[in-house]
Design a protein around this motif. Structure first.
Motif: not given
Length: 412
Positions: A199-210
């Motif tokens: 649920x953490x917002x940074x999960x989406x951020x890291x997915x965009x980075x990858x």
């Protein structure tokens, strides 16, 4: 045997990431422990191990005396002379100790010392490996449900996905591979304890980075992110290269990049908007897909007045207020949304129009004739003709489309 020992240590070093030197030190300490158990003391015992061949020797340092009072610490002159005729009173003699003479208990204790050291080093190496992955995304395999929590296999270690960190409505099957955000890695007596989240917002951020090369190399920055897990996410992006469109880079050809992330998040909607240093522009963009007529943002109070056409109000607020709520989280502003009719009935437009007519101290640009006039900008950014800044209040004007209702939203 010594060659086999070195080979075994090399295997442990390679597979468990434990330094061979540390293991050799553990063996030295185990031999000292065995000597202490066998002789009652080991203060004068020394152990040397050849790091290349594995050959080792255990010896006791004994002082040459006339009359021996402590056989473990002293040796008679006659006995020393038998070993080497050059020894004299007061000299220190190295007396070899045969480790084969150690009893069963001493040997077992030495073995336990080695095993304990290996376990400690394995736990430490595992913690160091996972500590580097904190605040990053990893792939895990679903093992089983433990009550409402999920046990996740991360390779050499397991993690528990707590119910509070699960997206409502997501159901996983055993052996299914999922992406997880590593919230925290703690060192405990039983090994590292890893807390993961979906649920953490940074999960989406890291997915965009990858997924997006421009985000990974820093050309495109994710400036802000607001998420309601399982439903919708808004991210504000900015390009450090004027030739790179940040939104286009994140969306990808035919939406390939963002669709891959949406698929991983099980259909969660993602709004990608342009970041702007002007808070009025940013709020206007954050309310996308709704269009606005006017935005006035007070930077000191962190509040904003937004006016939209009557038929756009419900779209600006969103289902159960979600669109406005996420926009408030993304921008950090309390957002007051009114339709054009409501703004006129409350006198808000009249007050703002009067302000334009009388002028505000320090306004930066020529205002448009009427606040209700549509400034004709695209859906992501207001045109300069529809924008003005007065003192600490930033304004932006734009077109709009559909709606009903009125709400105030603020990220607490």
């Amino acid at each position: 045997m010594n060659k086999e020992l070195i080979e075994a240590l090399n295997v442990l070093e390679k597979e468990n990431n434990i330094s061979k030197d540390i293991l050799l030190e553990a063996i030295e300490n185990s031999l000292l422990t065995a000597c202490k158990n066998h002789f009652g003391k080991a203060d004068n015992v020394k152990v040397t191990i050849n790091r290349e061949t594995g050959d080792f020797s255990v010896y006791a340092e004994k002082e040459v005396v006339e009359s021996v009072e402590d056989p473990m610490l002293q040796i008679s002159l006659a006995e020393a002379k038998m070993m080497n005729g050059r020894y004299d009173l007061g000299d220190i003699v190295h007396v070899q100790i045969n480790s084969k003479e150690f009893g069963r208990i001493a040997t077992q204790n030495a073995k336990n010392v080695i095993l304990q050291k290996i376990r400690e080093e394995e736990r430490k190496a595992l913690f160091n490996d996972w500590y580097c992955k904190e605040k990053d995304v990893v792939t895990g395999i679903v093992q089983r449900y433990v009550n409402r929590n999920i046990c996740i296999d991360l390779g050499k270690i397991d993690a528990i996905l707590n119910e509070s960190e699960q997206v409502k409505g997501e159901v996983f099957k055993p052996t299914e591979r999922i992406k997880l955000y590593v919230l925290e890695v703690k060192d405990t007596n039983k090994g590292p304890r890893i807390t993961v989240s979906r649920t953490h917002p940074d999960l989406v951020k890291r997915l965009f980075e990858s997924e997006v090369a421009e985000v990974k190399d820093g050309t495109v920055e994710i400036k802000a992110i607001a998420r309601e897990a399982g439903s919708r996410t808004k991210i504000a992006v900015y390009s450090n290269n004027p030739d790179v469109d940040p939104v286009g880079a994140c969306v990808g050809l035919n939406g390939a990049r963002v669709n891959a992330i949406v698929s991983e998040l099980r259909g969660e909607k993602i709004d990608i908007i342009n970041w702007d240093e002007n808070p009025a522009y940013l709020i206007e963009n954050a309310l996308s897909p709704a269009k606005v007529i006017f935005v006035a943002a007070d930077e000191d109070a962190r509040e904003a007045q937004v006016i939209v056409p009557d038929y756009q109000l419900s779209l600006a607020i969103g289902k159960e207020g979600q669109n406005a709520r996420l926009a408030a989280r993304l921008t950090g502003y309390k957002i007051d949304i009114k339709s054009e009719t409501q703004a006129r009935e409350s006198g808000l437009l009249d007050d703002l129009e009067l302000g334009y007519e009388q002028g505000f101290e320090g306004y930066a640009e020529e205002p448009f004739d009427s606040f209700s006039e549509e400034a004709g900008a695209d859906e992501n950014h207001a045109e300069e003709d529809g924008t003005a800044a007065f003192g600490d209040v930033d304004f932006a004007g734009n077109e709009a489309e559909e709606g009903l209702g009125e709400e105030n939203y603020q990220e607490q």
